[in-house]
Enzyme design. Sequence first.
Site, PDB file in Angstrom:
ATOM      1  N   ASP A 119       0.776  -1.239   0.000  1.00 39.73           N
ATOM      2  CA  ASP A 119       0.000   0.000   0.000  1.00 39.73           C
ATOM      3  C   ASP A 119       0.810   1.293   0.000  1.00 39.73           C
ATOM      4  OD1 ASP A 119      -2.636  -0.881  -0.236  1.00 39.73           O
ATOM      5  OD2 ASP A 119      -2.612  -1.589   1.834  1.00 39.73           O
ATOM      6  N   ASP A 178      -6.972  -4.429  -5.236  1.00 35.06           N
ATOM      7  CA  ASP A 178      -6.612  -3.075  -4.779  1.00 35.06           C
ATOM      8  C   ASP A 178      -5.201  -2.682  -5.227  1.00 35.06           C
ATOM      9  OD1 ASP A 178      -8.177  -4.825  -3.184  1.00 35.06           O
ATOM     10  OD2 ASP A 178      -8.165  -3.470  -1.480  1.00 35.06           O
TER      11      ASP A 178
HETATM   12  N1  GLY Z   1      -8.372  -3.546   1.278  1.00 38.59           N
HETATM   13  C1  GLY Z   1      -8.528  -2.154   1.126  1.00 38.59           C
HETATM   14  C2  GLY Z   1      -9.941  -1.768   0.987  1.00 38.59           C
HETATM   15  O1  GLY Z   1     -10.687  -1.940   1.936  1.00 38.59           O
HETATM   16  O2  GLY Z   1     -10.336  -1.278  -0.041  1.00 38.59           O
END
Ligand code: GLY
Length: 399
Positions: A119, A178
């Site tokens: 991230d 994601d």
């Molecule tokens: N896993 C990141 C989100 O909740 O979008």
Amino acid sequence: MTSTLRKLYALALFSLVAPMIVSAQKPSKKAMKKMIAENMQFAASQYKVLQQNTPADRMPRSFNNGKSITSDTEWWCSGFYPGSLWYIYEYTGDEQIKAEAERRLAILEKEKRYTGNHDIGFMIFCSFGNAYRITGNKQYKDVVDTAAVYQITRYRPAIQSIQSWNGNKDRKCPVIIDNMMNLEQLLWAAENGGSQQFRDIAVTHANTTLKNHYRPDHSTFHIVDYDLSTGEVIKKINGQGAHDTSAWSRGQAWGLYGFTMMYRFTKDQTYLQHAKNVADFLLSHPNMPADLIPYWDYNAPQIPNTPRDASAGAIMASALLELGQYVDKKDKARYVHAGALMLRSLASPAYRANLGENGGFLLKHSVGFFLQNSEVDVPLTYADYYFLEGLLRYKKWYL
Ligand code: GLY
């Protein structure tokens, strides 16, 4: 159902629903301009409330039962609050907002070497990337460049992907949809004087995601788990979605945004066609509500008695507005109109907070992880961030 039948079914549905979307009243430029101005001014005031609710060494995260919830800077969302501040400053020129953005960057900068998960793109590019774009301050660019170097340490050649999360007893090498969002940092860094390896890894990861995450109807799994020793897919699972064959709304939104962004950097028609297919799946889905803000999962068994996810709506709105830039006139009209309707829904009292309420967040009604009863029907930083981004995109491209 075979894949051809599935496609025909989707097409038939889309031809029924698309005209409804396009024929919903088209907002005038004047109305959109006024709506954007009002929301940006509101954001400048409301985010001063959010600032008051957030200790100087923490980041806002949510607000629940009258209590502000904050996070440390390692939390995957730590870049969204500073990023939102930069968007608000970009529109309003409010120097207090800029000063707050600078203070929050100062506590976030140490995460440029974060390698605990994938991230670092959300964390650093949404914050420092915007800061550099708006101010031209080279120190901010250096932070993004450093983050890209650390980001690719999670690339695993055996699976042609960046590993999203670390393995545990249930998953060996999970890659989540994601992750597409974090590729923007790599492509941008490569295009702005960085190593070509950043771009190569981003393209390879996107191609693997296209191959393994997507179903024939253009919906995506949340998680694909890989075996690093063989490179094979072990399983495809729901993660934050309702079940393994459901379409978790935010995951679909991340994919739509991610592949639209991939086209921006590469001009590869495969990504553009895929983004269009995803957009059409989402907009024509029978469970898409009339205000175009999806339920937290398109296949949530409790629909219509289950929460919407404003964050998914905001991400989709911003992505559709970009997609509108790359397609022919007819598709542009559909996507931009849908994006505008989403923004208008989010800006309405059904989703937008009143000044001083909602802990200082702009939007209500997002869902983090429904099945774990975590962050259900609450404000979330990324809903605000992509809402603001969508407003600015509309102003830049369509006014
Ligand atoms: N896993 C990141 C989100 O909740 O979008």
